[in-house]
Design a protein around this motif. Sequence first.
Motif: not given
Length: 325
Positions: A81, A104, A108, A188
């Motif tokens: 991240t 994710d 984040h 990500d």
Amino acid sequence: MENMTVNQTMMALLTRTTPLIVSRLVISKKMEPLRHENQYTKKYSLSSTRQITKLLYSDHKRPVKQKILSFYNFKGGTGKTSLSFQVATHLAILGFDVLCVDLDPQGHLSSVMGIPEDFNGDTMYDSLINGVPIEETILNIADGLHLIPSNISTTRIEVQLNLKNKREERLKELLDPLREKYDFIILDTNPTISTLNMNALVASDRINIICETQPFSLMGLRLLVSEMVSFFNDMKTIPNFCIVPNKYEIKTATAQEVLGALRAEYSHYVLNAVVRKTEEINLSSKMKLPISAFCKPKSLALEDIMDLVHEIVSQSCGNSGLQAA
Ligand SMILES: Nc1ncnc2c1ncn2[C@@H]1O[C@H](COP(=O)(O)OP(=O)(O)OP(=O)(O)O)[C@@H](O)[C@H]1O
Ligand SMILES: [Mg+2]
């Protein structure tokens, strides 16, 4: 991020030119600073900065061949991240049009891009599973920087995805039409071996494996690469990947040994850029700002991140010795 400012010295550092060249261009474009105390502290908005960097950064003149880049490792906490965020934001500052996709459920990347924790709008889940048009899930974060956010609802994707046909190719089908709109699409991923992550691998033009430089990192990496190659074998194709060493501790003998072993075993797959462990990278996520928005010009973290960004751009634009495995 929208309110971030960049001064002329930083523009020169980011584009690898000189403050004099930047200054002349700013004057010729009659560009107004947002605020300044003296000549050296004139600050420019992100949009103004992008106008300058676009003109100065020579890689803009070449077409981007590898647009969809994932940041991957099934081990947690390697820096996926953090590096997605730094690379995406600096590509935008350099004038590229960038879409980030947070894959994710921890969300984040969304959080570091300023999306509140209780965000309840559409995510990739709604597009992949419920058929919501992908354009409707895209949020405007700043000039040149868009995001498809994630939240805990993405956790439910696994079961639903496994019920679908071509379950590993669905993300690629959704993202391919967006290639025309963006210079780069940054994915990500989450730290698991999941169908959603396999979707990220299949959608990627290049997989950036983010690897720590600690004693056990190499063992995990061997497993990851062999799993990845065999997954692509089953799909009758081969992965295009590179390894990004992160959290390098220059003063530690073991880190040097691990980096040496990494280069010996994976040679040209390992990028020249090595990201050192620095407090600024940690701080950057907390401040929700790219490093160049607050660091000193001589910052080690800035040096490493810009080495990484320039190497990624150069390889994505076809300067690469990198080929598929
Ligand atoms: N080069 C670095 N220097 C210092 N700290 C770093 C560096 N890279 C990452 N970190 C820190 O390590 C922690 C984990 O980083 P990050 O969240 O980016 O990893 P991740 O791989 O995305 O984790 P996860 O697997 O949970 O998604 C964070 O606290 C981050 O600030
Ligand atoms: Mg992460």
